[in-house]
Design a protein around this motif. Structure first.
Motif, PDB file in Angstrom:
ATOM      1  N   ILE A   1      26.190 -78.906   3.884  1.00 47.88           N
ATOM      2  CA  ILE A   1      27.136 -78.171   4.736  1.00 47.88           C
ATOM      3  C   ILE A   1      26.497 -78.064   6.116  1.00 47.88           C
ATOM      4  O   ILE A   1      25.435 -77.455   6.271  1.00 47.88           O
ATOM      5  CB  ILE A   1      27.447 -76.777   4.178  1.00 47.88           C
ATOM      6  N   ALA A   2      27.123 -78.683   7.085  1.00 56.30           N
ATOM      7  CA  ALA A   2      26.585 -78.685   8.447  1.00 56.30           C
ATOM      8  C   ALA A   2      27.555 -77.963   9.385  1.00 56.30           C
ATOM      9  O   ALA A   2      28.773 -78.120   9.272  1.00 56.30           O
ATOM     10  CB  ALA A   2      26.351 -80.113   8.931  1.00 56.30           C
ATOM     11  N   ILE A   3      27.005 -77.170  10.288  1.00 52.60           N
ATOM     12  CA  ILE A   3      27.800 -76.448  11.284  1.00 52.60           C
ATOM     13  C   ILE A   3      27.397 -76.975  12.648  1.00 52.60           C
ATOM     14  O   ILE A   3      26.220 -76.924  13.026  1.00 52.60           O
ATOM     15  CB  ILE A   3      27.568 -74.931  11.203  1.00 52.60           C
ATOM     16  N   SER A   4      28.355 -77.504  13.379  1.00 53.10           N
ATOM     17  CA  SER A   4      28.043 -78.126  14.671  1.00 53.10           C
ATOM     18  C   SER A   4      27.928 -77.067  15.769  1.00 53.10           C
ATOM     19  O   SER A   4      28.713 -77.013  16.720  1.00 53.10           O
ATOM     20  CB  SER A   4      29.112 -79.158  15.037  1.00 53.10           C
ATOM     21  N   SER A   5      26.932 -76.217  15.588  1.00 53.71           N
ATOM     22  CA  SER A   5      26.650 -75.158  16.552  1.00 53.71           C
ATOM     23  C   SER A   5      25.249 -74.630  16.266  1.00 53.71           C
ATOM     24  O   SER A   5      24.759 -74.711  15.138  1.00 53.71           O
ATOM     25  CB  SER A   5      27.673 -74.022  16.428  1.00 53.71           C
ATOM     26  N   GLU A   6      24.587 -74.100  17.284  1.00 54.93           N
ATOM     27  CA  GLU A   6      23.324 -73.421  17.049  1.00 54.93           C
ATOM     28  C   GLU A   6      23.590 -72.145  16.249  1.00 54.93           C
ATOM     29  O   GLU A   6      24.602 -71.475  16.459  1.00 54.93           O
ATOM     30  CB  GLU A   6      22.634 -73.097  18.369  1.00 54.93           C
ATOM     31  N   GLU A   7      22.680 -71.822  15.349  1.00 59.19           N
ATOM     32  CA  GLU A   7      22.917 -70.700  14.434  1.00 59.19           C
ATOM     33  C   GLU A   7      23.137 -69.396  15.193  1.00 59.19           C
ATOM     34  O   GLU A   7      24.012 -68.600  14.841  1.00 59.19           O
ATOM     35  CB  GLU A   7      21.743 -70.561  13.465  1.00 59.19           C
ATOM     36  N   SER A   8      22.361 -69.156  16.232  1.00 60.04           N
ATOM     37  CA  SER A   8      22.492 -67.910  16.995  1.00 60.04           C
ATOM     38  C   SER A   8      23.856 -67.823  17.673  1.00 60.04           C
ATOM     39  O   SER A   8      24.483 -66.765  17.705  1.00 60.04           O
ATOM     40  CB  SER A   8      21.379 -67.811  18.040  1.00 60.04           C
ATOM     41  N   THR A   9      24.318 -68.946  18.207  1.00 64.11           N
ATOM     42  CA  THR A   9      25.633 -68.983  18.857  1.00 64.11           C
ATOM     43  C   THR A   9      26.743 -68.786  17.844  1.00 64.11           C
ATOM     44  O   THR A   9      27.706 -68.043  18.078  1.00 64.11           O
ATOM     45  CB  THR A   9      25.832 -70.325  19.586  1.00 64.11           C
ATOM     46  N   PHE A  10      26.592 -69.430  16.695  1.00 67.31           N
ATOM     47  CA  PHE A  10      27.633 -69.367  15.679  1.00 67.31           C
ATOM     48  C   PHE A  10      27.788 -67.955  15.128  1.00 67.31           C
ATOM     49  O   PHE A  10      28.894 -67.526  14.798  1.00 67.31           O
ATOM     50  CB  PHE A  10      27.302 -70.336  14.542  1.00 67.31           C
TER      51      PHE A  10
ATOM     52  N   ASP B   1      21.440 -82.558  19.585  1.00 64.97           N
ATOM     53  CA  ASP B   1      21.063 -83.287  18.369  1.00 64.97           C
ATOM     54  C   ASP B   1      22.010 -84.463  18.122  1.00 64.97           C
ATOM     55  O   ASP B   1      22.767 -84.474  17.140  1.00 64.97           O
ATOM     56  CB  ASP B   1      21.079 -82.348  17.161  1.00 64.97           C
ATOM     57  N   PRO B   2      21.990 -85.461  19.002  1.00 66.61           N
ATOM     58  CA  PRO B   2      22.927 -86.586  18.867  1.00 66.61           C
ATOM     59  C   PRO B   2      22.711 -87.399  17.584  1.00 66.61           C
ATOM     60  O   PRO B   2      23.670 -87.973  17.055  1.00 66.61           O
ATOM     61  CB  PRO B   2      22.648 -87.434  20.113  1.00 66.61           C
ATOM     62  N   ASP B   3      21.478 -87.440  17.091  1.00 65.27           N
ATOM     63  CA  ASP B   3      21.212 -88.205  15.872  1.00 65.27           C
ATOM     64  C   ASP B   3      21.907 -87.578  14.667  1.00 65.27           C
ATOM     65  O   ASP B   3      22.460 -88.282  13.814  1.00 65.27           O
ATOM     66  CB  ASP B   3      19.706 -88.292  15.613  1.00 65.27           C
ATOM     67  N   ILE B   4      21.878 -86.255  14.595  1.00 64.18           N
ATOM     68  CA  ILE B   4      22.555 -85.565  13.491  1.00 64.18           C
ATOM     69  C   ILE B   4      24.061 -85.749  13.608  1.00 64.18           C
ATOM     70  O   ILE B   4      24.755 -86.022  12.619  1.00 64.18           O
ATOM     71  CB  ILE B   4      22.187 -84.066  13.488  1.00 64.18           C
ATOM     72  N   LEU B   5      24.576 -85.614  14.835  1.00 64.27           N
ATOM     73  CA  LEU B   5      26.008 -85.819  15.050  1.00 64.27           C
ATOM     74  C   LEU B   5      26.421 -87.227  14.640  1.00 64.27           C
ATOM     75  O   LEU B   5      27.442 -87.414  13.968  1.00 64.27           O
ATOM     76  CB  LEU B   5      26.354 -85.573  16.524  1.00 64.27           C
TER      77      LEU B   5
ATOM     78  N   GLN C   1      29.298 -88.461  12.161  1.00 63.90           N
ATOM     79  CA  GLN C   1      30.388 -89.159  12.830  1.00 63.90           C
ATOM     80  C   GLN C   1      30.636 -90.529  12.210  1.00 63.90           C
ATOM     81  O   GLN C   1      31.774 -91.007  12.152  1.00 63.90           O
ATOM     82  CB  GLN C   1      30.086 -89.300  14.319  1.00 63.90           C
ATOM     83  N   ASP C   2      29.588 -91.172  11.717  1.00 63.77           N
ATOM     84  CA  ASP C   2      29.742 -92.483  11.084  1.00 63.77           C
ATOM     85  C   ASP C   2      30.587 -92.418   9.807  1.00 63.77           C
ATOM     86  O   ASP C   2      31.181 -93.415   9.399  1.00 63.77           O
ATOM     87  CB  ASP C   2      28.365 -93.069  10.751  1.00 63.77           C
TER      88      ASP C   2
ATOM     89  N   ILE D   1      34.172 -85.330  15.807  1.00 60.83           N
ATOM     90  CA  ILE D   1      33.518 -84.072  15.451  1.00 60.83           C
ATOM     91  C   ILE D   1      33.099 -83.366  16.735  1.00 60.83           C
ATOM     92  O   ILE D   1      32.389 -83.937  17.560  1.00 60.83           O
ATOM     93  CB  ILE D   1      32.292 -84.327  14.554  1.00 60.83           C
ATOM     94  N   SER D   2      33.559 -82.134  16.903  1.00 63.38           N
ATOM     95  CA  SER D   2      33.242 -81.364  18.112  1.00 63.38           C
ATOM     96  C   SER D   2      32.426 -80.134  17.734  1.00 63.38           C
ATOM     97  O   SER D   2      32.054 -79.946  16.572  1.00 63.38           O
ATOM     98  CB  SER D   2      34.536 -80.958  18.829  1.00 63.38           C
TER      99      SER D   2
END
Length: 564
Positions: free
Chosen positions: A93-102, A135-139, A143-144, A150-151
């Motif tokens: 489960i991945a969240i496309s945000s920094e944890e503190s921001t989220f 973190d473009p590598d994780i994105l 995305q692949d 994915i935003s």
């Protein structure tokens, strides 16, 4: 000289003693100050350590966390817990945000707390927060796997090469009328949120990405660009509710145009035909026949939903007759008030509608695996379904039927006149059509007292089976008598079994693992309830007693130190 020395000694002695007393006082202060400082440091360290330990314990043991909200927003159901604990595949489960921001937003925090509980119940679930720009590598990794974009601030669930991506609005129930105002900038998103369905969405996503036998559903919503069903608000909401229900239970759903799209048996497992307002063309009928036949391999399902808003449909009726089924031009009423339920559906415009309570029919194989069989299944404005005699080898099961005190009431000429309602109806015509739901047959001369009483089928299943050596293959047609049986409000309300039964039957027919139907949690009641007396007592303790106790303790400590 000696006398002078003695005088010096006499004057020096008191000075020395005074210095000694001062030194003693300084030492006492340092001693007590040092002890106080040490105690404070130790106390703070213990509190921090205890906090860390408790946080870790709660993370690994989610049951240790108390949810004090009245709607239990942060709790997850026993069904979900059992499913997660028995996971045998790794899920990310991945969240496309920094944890503190989220976690800075209260709605995002609800999601993160729920996800944390999932992780606590299974070692197979891992959680990652990442920034799409940092973190473009994780994105790129996610995305692949995903066909869309994915935003930021999205929730991504993956297992192997399967992926589901959700936005904030997918985790909440949204008031669609208010959402229009939000869309045009006249309201905030918080004004539109009415319920939290994070558990429902996350559990469904995990079931979907770990499903070894995923099913793809084609919902035929249009024909040559026009909506295939009568364009009333009730029907539009019912189709959306059905799509959401299928999506929420691990089915991959896509809308199709009957004329312009290809109904490919290699791509789709199930077709949904929601109450075509006008008759289908013979080309459309052939598409359905070819799909179900699947070049002789069968293994496909068609869900046809009838409705009172349809016109005469001779081609569609002939197709159903080939499956030993007939949908009558009437709707089911119930004499016994104990077998009626007043329901709120979209078509009733908030006034409530009396609907028959129906029961399971003559097939024990399709009981729907209901978790609570005491909850009612209702069939508002449902057209009766007849089982036709035939020797074509197709077997019909009466899945849901009304009681022996029910009867069929004829539909009005308005509903069966054949007028075209596929184009966007005006607001006035929509209101007129939906108002007819409260008294559908007002213009007929039907004698209610002389009507034949007896059980009426409102949901049926027709099976076509073939033996291929040691294997048995089949295609199926499931017919529902009413779009209102899948009404938006009924499928979202956990006090009815409409949604759970529908999904349970479909899972059984198509060979899919049982899903978990989870009700949304009401956001209107999220605080701890308390009486006025309790509030006054709490205010007195916090505002007066605690400050007084602290002040008294401070005075006592001050006086004791001063007198030492």
């Amino acid at each position: 000289m000696q006398k002078q020395d003695k005088k010096s000694e006499k004057t020096a002695a008191p000075i020395s003693e005074e210095k000694r007393q001062k030194k003693m006082q300084v030492r006492k202060k340092l001693k007590y100050g040092g002890i106080a400082t040490a105690v404070t440091v130790i106390f703070v360290a213990v509190v921090v350590l205890l906090n860390v330990v408790v946080a870790q314990v709660c993370k690994r043991n989610p049951d240790a966390v108390l949810d004090l909200t009245t709607a239990n927003l942060y709790e997850i159901s026993d069904d979900t817990v059992d499913y997660i604990k028995n996971l045998d595949q790794d899920v990310e489960i991945a969240i496309s945000s920094e944890e503190s921001t989220f976690q800075s937003d209260k709605y995002y925090k609800m999601i993160s707390e729920t996800i944390s509980k999932y992780q606590g119940y299974s070692d197979h679930i891992s959680v990652t927060y990442f920034d799409t720009t940092k973190d473009p590598d994780i994105l790129s990794k996610y995305q692949d796997l995903y066909a869309g974009d994915i935003s930021s601030n999205q929730i991504i669930v993956t297992s192997g090469d399967r992926i589901k991506v959700y936005s904030l609005t997918d985790m909440f129930e949204i008031d669609q009328d208010k959402y229009q105002s939000y869309y045009y900038g006249y309201a905030s998103l918080s004004d539109c949120i009415t319920g939290f369905k994070g558990e429902q969405t996350l559990t469904t996503a995990i079931m979907n990405v770990t499903d070894s036998n995923p099913k793809s559903v084609a919902v035929i919503t249009k024909s040559n660009g026009n909506y295939i069903f009568s364009a009333t608000q009730a029907n539009a909401y019912a189709v959306t509710a059905m799509e959401n229900l299928l999506n929420d239970n691990g089915y991959d759903v896509k809308e199709l145009d009957m004329v312009n799209d290809t109904l490919d048996a290699e791509t789709y497992d199930i077709v949904v035909l929601p109450a075509p307002a006008n008759d289908l063309t013979m080309d459309a009928i052939k598409k359905l026949q070819d799909f179900l036949q699947n070049d002789g391999n069968l293994g496909k399902q068609l869900i046809y939903v009838a409705d009172y808003t349809q016109s005469v449909t001779p081609n569609l009726d002939a197709f159903l007759k080939d499956w030993n089924l007939q949908v009558d031009s009437s709707y089911v009423r119930e004499d016994d008030n104990n077998r009626n339920q007043t329901v709120q559906i979209v078509a009733s415009a908030g006034k409530g509608l009396i609907a028959p309570i129906v029961s399971l029919g003559d097939s024990e194989n399709y009981g729907g695996n209901l978790a609570n069989s005491s909850l009612p299944i209702v069939a508002p404005l449902a057209r009766p379904i007849q089982k036709l005699p035939s020797n074509n080898g197709r077997v019909v099961y009466n899945l849901l039927q009304s009681s022996d005190t029910s009867y069929a009431y004829p539909l009005t000429q308005q509903a069966s006149s054949g007028e075209d309602t596929t184009e966007s109806a005006s607001e006035e015509s929509q209101e007129a059509t939906e108002a007819a739901t409260t008294e559908t047959a007002a213009t007929t001369s039907f004698d209610t007292d002389s009507a034949v009483r007896g059980a009426n089928t409102v949901m049926a299943l027709s099976q076509s089976q073939q033996s291929t050596g040691s294997d048995l293959i089949e295609s199926d047609v499931i017919v529902l008598g009413s779009m209102a049986m899948m009404d938006y409000y009924l499928t979202q309300d956990s006090s009815y079994n409409n949604a759970e039964y529908f999904i349970g039957v479909l899972n059984s027919v198509c060979g899919k693992e049982d899903s978990i139907v989870i009700a949304s949690k009401d956001m209107a009641a999220t605080s701890i309830s308390a009486t006025q007396t309790q509030l006054v007592t709490l205010r007195t303790i916090v505002v007066f007693l605690i400050p007084l106790a602290v002040a008294a303790a401070g005075i006592v400590v001050f006086l004791r130190r001063r007198n030492r």
